[in-house]
Design a protein around this motif. Structure first.
Motif, PDB file in Angstrom:
ATOM      1  N   GLY A   1       0.772  -1.279   0.077  1.00  0.00           N
ATOM      2  CA  GLY A   1       0.017  -0.270  -0.030  1.00  0.00           C
ATOM      3  C   GLY A   1       0.910   1.045  -0.115  1.00  0.00           C
ATOM      4  N   ALA A   2       0.360   2.206   0.548  1.00  0.00           N
ATOM      5  CA  ALA A   2       1.148   3.542   0.933  1.00  0.00           C
ATOM      6  C   ALA A   2       2.751   3.324   1.399  1.00  0.00           C
TER       7      ALA A   2
ATOM      8  N   ARG B   1      10.169   5.347  -2.827  1.00  0.00           N
ATOM      9  CA  ARG B   1      10.847   6.531  -2.795  1.00  0.00           C
ATOM     10  C   ARG B   1      12.063   7.007  -2.267  1.00  0.00           C
ATOM     11  N   ASP B   2      11.769   6.291  -0.953  1.00  0.00           N
ATOM     12  CA  ASP B   2      12.810   6.479   0.229  1.00  0.00           C
ATOM     13  C   ASP B   2      14.288   5.700  -0.526  1.00  0.00           C
TER      14      ASP B   2
END
Ligand code: ZN
Length: 339
Positions: free
Chosen positions: A30-31, A38-39
């Motif tokens: 999920g989120a 991205r990290d």
């Protein structure tokens, strides 16, 4: 001069996906997964910049595999019909999805990750996409009937995707075509034509990556069958040299590719693989410099870009960091010696 770059993938951090594995499952969902990707990309941008890599990439942190990451956003593919396929001319068997209708993009595939990556580095940015022939060798066909027809259909949607990515500020778009080294007659018959379709009208530099595969066991075994000199490139380089592709990314370090074959790419920029991705041993800068110097006998410095042999996805993270530092260190040594 001698601007450094990486072939494509970098290892996923162990908190994002199971380490040292191709096709590794995500460990987040999920989120959290979206933030995690991205990290991880930010971490690798920083590592590349700190190492001194000139043309950086997001290390393919956003996709599980370089082919299927793209295909997941393409309609006409049935993921419930997984067909076992002996890919790269039966080098290994993988369950692949099946094309059951004309393929088209459901929408932009990589735009949001490119926007994110572009916003976080001022360096030249490279982005990798699978090449049309390699896609066709990693998916089963129950619709087109001829590989060349299916390749042209994929080339068309790759071109749409590449045009969007280029418009977002990517400087180099590279198509990965490890299959070029296997289906060498097809390269001349339709492989280059498909690449030309994929790069049509692009405003950025274009590249093709042709290697002998990731440093996984199946590939290591296959390489042992190729004899004392690997001359596969010799059959396809003349056609590639005549093509409209700007750059060619190759496997050189620790391979049995005769460096003299680089002569056949006299009109291209050459990304010379100076880092072995099949070994966990980190090269010294001197070793990298020696490979670059060998290549300089056949490619002048203005056209030579020191690079890794292939993606580093299956390597331990600290090994990959060491290797990109060695790549940059080796290029620096050669730059200094050239004055
Ligand atoms: Zn490769």
């Amino acid at each position: 001069m001698l601007e450094t770059t990486i072939a494509g993938s970098l290892p996923k951090p162990e908190w994002l996906a199971e380490p040292e594995k191709l096709w590794a499952q995500w460990r987040l969902e999920g989120a959290s997964l979206e933030y995690g990707k991205r990290d991880a990309a930010l971490m690798w941008l920083k590592q590349q910049e700190d190492a001194g890599i000139d043309i950086v990439s997001n290390g393919e942190q956003f996709r599980q595999h370089f082919v299927h990451g793209f295909l997941q956003q393409v309609s006409g593919i049935d993921w419930n019909i997984m067909t076992p396929m002996g890919i790269r001319d039966n080098r290994y068997v993988v369950d692949v999805p099946t094309v059951t209708a004309a393929v088209s993009r459901k929408g932009p595939v990589h735009s949001s990750e490119v926007r994110f990556t572009r916003a976080h580095t001022k360096r030249l940015l490279k982005f990798t996409l699978p090449g049309p022939m390699t896609i066709c060798d990693t998916i089963a066909d129950n619709y087109y009937g001829r590989r060349s027809d299916m390749a042209m259909a994929f080339a068309e949607i790759l071109n749409q995707e590449a045009a969007e990515i280029a418009a977002l500020g990517v400087n180099v778009i590279q198509f990965d075509e490890p299959a070029f080294n296997v289906f060498r007659d097809d390269v001349k018959d339709w492989g280059i034509e498909a690449l030309h379709r994929a790069i049509a009208g692009l405003p950025c530099k274009t590249a093709v990556h042709i290697c002998y595969g990731y440093g996984i066991e199946e590939n290591v075994k296959w390489k042992k069958t190729l004899g004392s000199e690997w001359r596969q490139y010799e059959e396809i380089f003349p056609a590639i040299n005549r093509s409209r592709i700007d750059q060619v990314s190759l496997e050189c370090a620790n391979s049995k590719v005769p460096m003299s074959l680089l002569r056949l790419l006299r009109d291209k920029e050459v990304m010379v693989g100076a880092i072995d991705v099949a070994s966990h041993t980190v090269e010294t800068s001197e070793q990298v410099a020696a490979t670059i110097k060998q290549a300089l006998q056949y490619v002048d410095a203005a056209r030579l870009f020191p690079c890794t042999n292939c993606g580093m996805a299956p390597l331990p993270r600290d090994v990959a960091v060491g290797k990109i530092r060695a790549l940059s260190g080796g290029a620096n040594l050669v730059r200094r010696s050239l004055g």
